[in-house]
Design an enzyme around this catalytic site. Structure first.
Site: not given
Length: 281
Positions: A144, A162, A186
Site C-alpha cells: 500500500s 471521474e 488498491h
C-alpha cells in the site's frame, strides 16, 4: 521459472531469494495461505531470516507493527524486529541503522505514503536500503503506502470515479527505488484507472503500474517482475504517446491521451519494465 539467486548477508550465511523487491497493492492475505507474505519471508531467508518491520506510515504503528511481527514470527523467522520510527530523521540514529544492517528483509507497511516519505525520505536509513538492494544482500517489500513510495514520483492522494483530469491526483516526490515507475495501489478495488492515467499525463516519461489488493509485482533484480497474488496489475505505457492536452487545459477539464499502451497482467504473467514488453509466463 525465474532463477533462484544466492545472496550473501552479513551473518556470513547464504540465503536464496527469488524476489529482491516486492511491491504489494495492499490488503494482502494475512490469515489463510499468506502467499505474498510467505514469498517475502522465503526470499528474505526463510527460517534463517532476520526481518525488520517499518510501520511508520501508519497512524497506529504499534498495532500494525505487532500484527506483522506475529505473522513473520509465526512463519518461523530467526529474528523479527519492529523499527518503530516516530519522528523525522530519527531513522538516522545508530540504533535503527544497526538493526537495519543486520536484517535480511525489510517490510514497509501501509498507511499514509506522504507521512512515510516525510519520516524516512532523504535519510541514511533509506540510502542504506537502496545500497543493500543494489548489493543484493537485502530483500525489501512494501505494501500500500509502502508500494506507492518506490518511484521517483509518487501518487500522494487523489480521487476516483471521474474522467482523467489534473485535480484527480496529488503528485509529489517518492523515494526513487525504481525511478522510472509510477505506482498506484488498491487499484481496481478503488477504481483508480483514471487517477493513474492523470498521473501519467503529468509525467509521460514514467511507466504507470496499478496494483490490485492482495497482488504483488515481485521484481527479480534483472529488469522484470512477476505477478503473484489474486488480482491483476495494470500497465500504462506512454512510450508511444502521440498527444495529450495536459499543458493546454484548466485543471478541472478532462484530459486526452492518445496512443497509450495498456496491459492487464494476472498471476504468473511476467513483464520487463526496462524494455516495456510482456514476457512468456
Amino acid at each position: 521459472m525465474l532463477e533462484v539467486k544466492p545472496i550473501l548477508v552479513q551473518q556470513s550465511m547464504v540465503i536464496s531469494t527469488r524476489y529482491p523487491v516486492m511491491v504489494i497493492g495492499g490488503a494482502e492475505d494475512k490469515v489463510n495461505g499468506c502467499e505474498i507474505l510467505r514469498a517475502f519471508f522465503e526470499s528474505a531467508g526463510g527460517q534463517q531470516a532476520s526481518i525488520g518491520i517499518v510501520p511508520c506510515a501508519s497512524q497506529e504503528p504499534s498495532v500494525v507493527g505487532d500484527r506483522y511481527y506475529k505473522i513473520f514470527q509465526g512463519m518461523g523467522a530467526q529474528q523479527v524486529q519492529v523499527l518503530d520510527i516516530r519522528q523525522p530523521r530519527e531513522c538516522d540514529e545508530e540504533r535503527w541503522l544497526d538493526i537495519l544492517e543486520r536484517c535480511t528483509g525489510i517490510f514497509i507497511t501501509g498507511g499514509d505514503q506522504q507521512r512515510l516519505c516525510d519520516l524516512i525520505g532523504g535519510s541514511k536509513f533509506i540510502a542504506s536500503i537502496k545500497q543493500r538492494i543494489e548489493r543484493g544482500d537485502l530483500v525489501m517489500a512494501g505494501t500500500s503506502a509502502g508500494a506507492a513510495i518506490v518511484g521517483e514520483k509518487m501518487i500522494a492522494g487523489g480521487s476516483s470515479g471521474e474522467s482523467p483530469n489534473q485535480l484527480l491526483v496529488d503528485l509529489t516526490d517518492g523515494l526513487g527505488i525504481f525511478p522510472d515507475l509510477l505506482v498506484d495501489q488498491h487499484f481496481h478495488n478503488r477504481n483508480r484507472m483514471a487517477r493513474l492515467m492523470s498521473a501519467i499525463a503529468a509525467h509521460p516519461d514514467k511507466l504507470g503500474i496499478g496494483i490490485d489488493e492482495d497482488t504483488c509485482a515481485a521484481f527479480d533484480g534483472e529488469g522484470t517482475f512477476e505477478v503473484i497474488g489474486k488480482g491483476t496489475i495494470t500497465i500504462i505505457d506512454p512510450r508511444e504517446l502521440t498527444h495529450t492536452n495536459y499543458l493546454d487545459v484548466v485543471k478541472t477539464s478532462p484530459l486526452s491521451l492518445h496512443n497509450l499502451t495498456v496491459h492487464v497482467l494476472s498471476k504468473g504473467n511476467r513483464y520487463n519494465y526496462q524494455h516495456r514488453t510482456v514476457l512468456p509466463s
